[in-house]
Design a protein around this motif. Structure first.
Motif, short mmCIF file in Angstrom:
data_model
loop_
_atom_site.label_atom_id
_atom_site.label_comp_id
_atom_site.label_asym_id
_atom_site.label_seq_id
_atom_site.Cartn_x
_atom_site.Cartn_y
_atom_site.Cartn_z
N LEU A 51 38.68 33.19 12.13
CA LEU A 51 39.52 33.55 13.26
C LEU A 51 38.71 33.80 14.53
N SER A 52 37.44 34.13 14.38
CA SER A 52 36.64 34.54 15.53
C SER A 52 35.40 33.67 15.76
N LYS A 53 35.12 32.73 14.90
CA LYS A 53 33.94 31.88 15.05
C LYS A 53 34.32 30.41 14.89
N GLN A 54 33.57 29.56 15.57
CA GLN A 54 33.76 28.11 15.43
C GLN A 54 33.07 27.64 14.16
N ALA A 55 33.83 27.03 13.27
CA ALA A 55 33.29 26.55 12.00
C ALA A 55 33.06 25.05 12.05
N ILE A 56 31.91 24.64 11.55
CA ILE A 56 31.52 23.22 11.53
C ILE A 56 31.10 22.84 10.13
N ILE A 57 31.67 21.75 9.62
CA ILE A 57 31.26 21.22 8.32
C ILE A 57 30.06 20.31 8.53
N VAL A 58 29.01 20.57 7.77
CA VAL A 58 27.77 19.80 7.85
C VAL A 58 27.59 19.03 6.55
N LEU A 59 27.55 17.72 6.64
CA LEU A 59 27.34 16.88 5.46
C LEU A 59 26.16 15.97 5.72
N ARG A 60 25.14 16.06 4.87
CA ARG A 60 23.94 15.25 5.01
C ARG A 60 23.76 14.37 3.77
N GLU A 61 23.14 13.22 3.97
CA GLU A 61 22.82 12.32 2.85
C GLU A 61 21.39 11.84 2.98
N GLU A 62 20.65 11.97 1.89
CA GLU A 62 19.32 11.37 1.78
C GLU A 62 19.44 10.23 0.76
N LEU A 63 19.23 9.01 1.20
CA LEU A 63 19.42 7.83 0.36
C LEU A 63 18.07 7.15 0.16
N GLU A 64 17.58 7.16 -1.07
CA GLU A 64 16.38 6.41 -1.43
C GLU A 64 16.82 5.14 -2.15
#
Length: 344
Positions: A146-159
């Motif tokens: 309700l009081s903070k901006q939420a951000i979804i972080v999705l990372r991929e390391e592809l070998e």
């Protein structure tokens, strides 16, 4: 009986205790990311996702000048601004990715909390957690969404690993060093994978093959919380001198807080969507990882004088999922992006 003067404890010479020396906190950091320099505020660094910080500083990050404070030279050991400017951290991280993350976070912060010239969303929804009659009850103040901006972080390391045709010239020597033909196949395989920018295609393919209910639930949850099924990676790049591709996607979390145009009606909350969003709080400051292998026969297109060919391409993908909350204090330094992030 031994006297106090003969006690081994009292015989040890006592070092003077410097009780007045405190570590000096750095106000900004100077980073060298693969040859590109950045000057970043400490608050901005601390506002970054945990998973990104681990990549930037795998051995940990010291945000104080303890070594300067304990130094006997220079009289006082407090450190000067000139000393701070000499502290440059070398970081093995893609500078364009770093720029992408900081720009996204700054824009999200400005949109939510507002700027000196433009009000944000925060003021219009402040009553949701401050009012004693809030529909969320006494627990409203305990809900950071309700009081903070939420951000979804999705990372991929592809070998990736390329297996050339048996009748080809690509091979490695007895020491495992690839010849020119094999290196060319690796480069072309990397280019092929770079074009596959859709986020969920590989995981959905794995779901269809293994009938993995948990993976399907993960896709559904992410798509209900801010992603679309056709979304592409926001940043994607080949790592230098490695058969590895790093990707990251950032989206604003759908909290169910509805702002009507021009303030025609008070801010409303979709409680069902808020309940879904709160599930993502499990990943706040606790990044979760998922790893899987993906193998398929792919057709590498012809390039210059090199003919097209079919190779077996194996990919090891590691996903890192995290929720990041942008706090009010960390962005209210009254600085623009150019002030907060300056390339030297």
């Amino acid at each position: 009986m031994a006297t106090m003067n003969n006690s081994p404890i009292t015989q040890v010479s006592q070092m003077p205790t410097h009780t007045n020396l405190q570590p000096q906190l750095l106000t900004r950091l100077f980073l060298d990311l693969r040859g590109r320099r950045f000057e970043v505020d400490r608050e901005t660094i601390m506002n970054l996702p945990e998973s990104v910080l681990l990549c930037l500083f795998p051995n940990g990050l010291v945000l104080s000048r303890q070594s300067v404070a304990l130094s006997d030279s220079g009289g006082g050991g407090a450190g000067s601004p000139e000393d701070e400017e000499e502290e440059v951290y070398g970081v093995d991280f893609d500078p364009d990715c770093f720029q992408f993350v900081l720009t996204f976070f700054r824009n999200a912060s400005d949109n939510f909390y507002g700027t000196s010239t433009s009000p944000g969303l925060f003021g219009a929804q402040q009553h949701l957690f401050e009012s004693p009659t809030s529909e969320f009850g006494p627990a409203a103040s305990q809900n950071p969404l309700l009081s903070k901006q939420a951000i979804i972080v999705l990372r991929e390391e592809l070998e990736y690993f390329s297996i050339p045709p048996k009748d080809g010239q690509a091979a490695t020597d007895q020491n495992g060093i690839a010849n020119d033909s094999m290196l060319d196949i690796k480069r072309r395989s990397g280019d092929y994978l770079m074009e596959k920018r859709n986020i969920f295609t590989a995981l959905q393919r794995n779901v269809n093959k293994e009938n993995n209910v948990a993976e399907q639930h993960l896709i559904d949850m992410l798509c209900m919380s801010g992603f679309d099924r056709d979304d592409e990676w926001g940043f994607r790049a080949l790592e230098p001198s490695r058969c590895c591709i790093s990707s990251i996607a950032l989206v604003l979390l759908k909290t169910g807080i509805i702002h009507h145009p021009n303030g025609e009606k008070p801010v409303e909350v979709d409680t069902a969507q808020m309940a879904t969003a709160q599930k993502l709080l499990l990943f706040w400051r606790k990044p979760a990882r998922k790893c899987w292998w993906d193998g398929s026969d792919v057709e590498l297109p012809a390039v210059d004088d090199k003919p097209a060919m079919t190779v077996k391409l194996w990919a090891r993908r590691v996903w890192t999922l995290e929720l990041s909350l942008v706090s009010l204090a960390s962005i209210y330094s009254k600085k623009s992006l150019a002030d907060c992030l300056r390339q030297v």
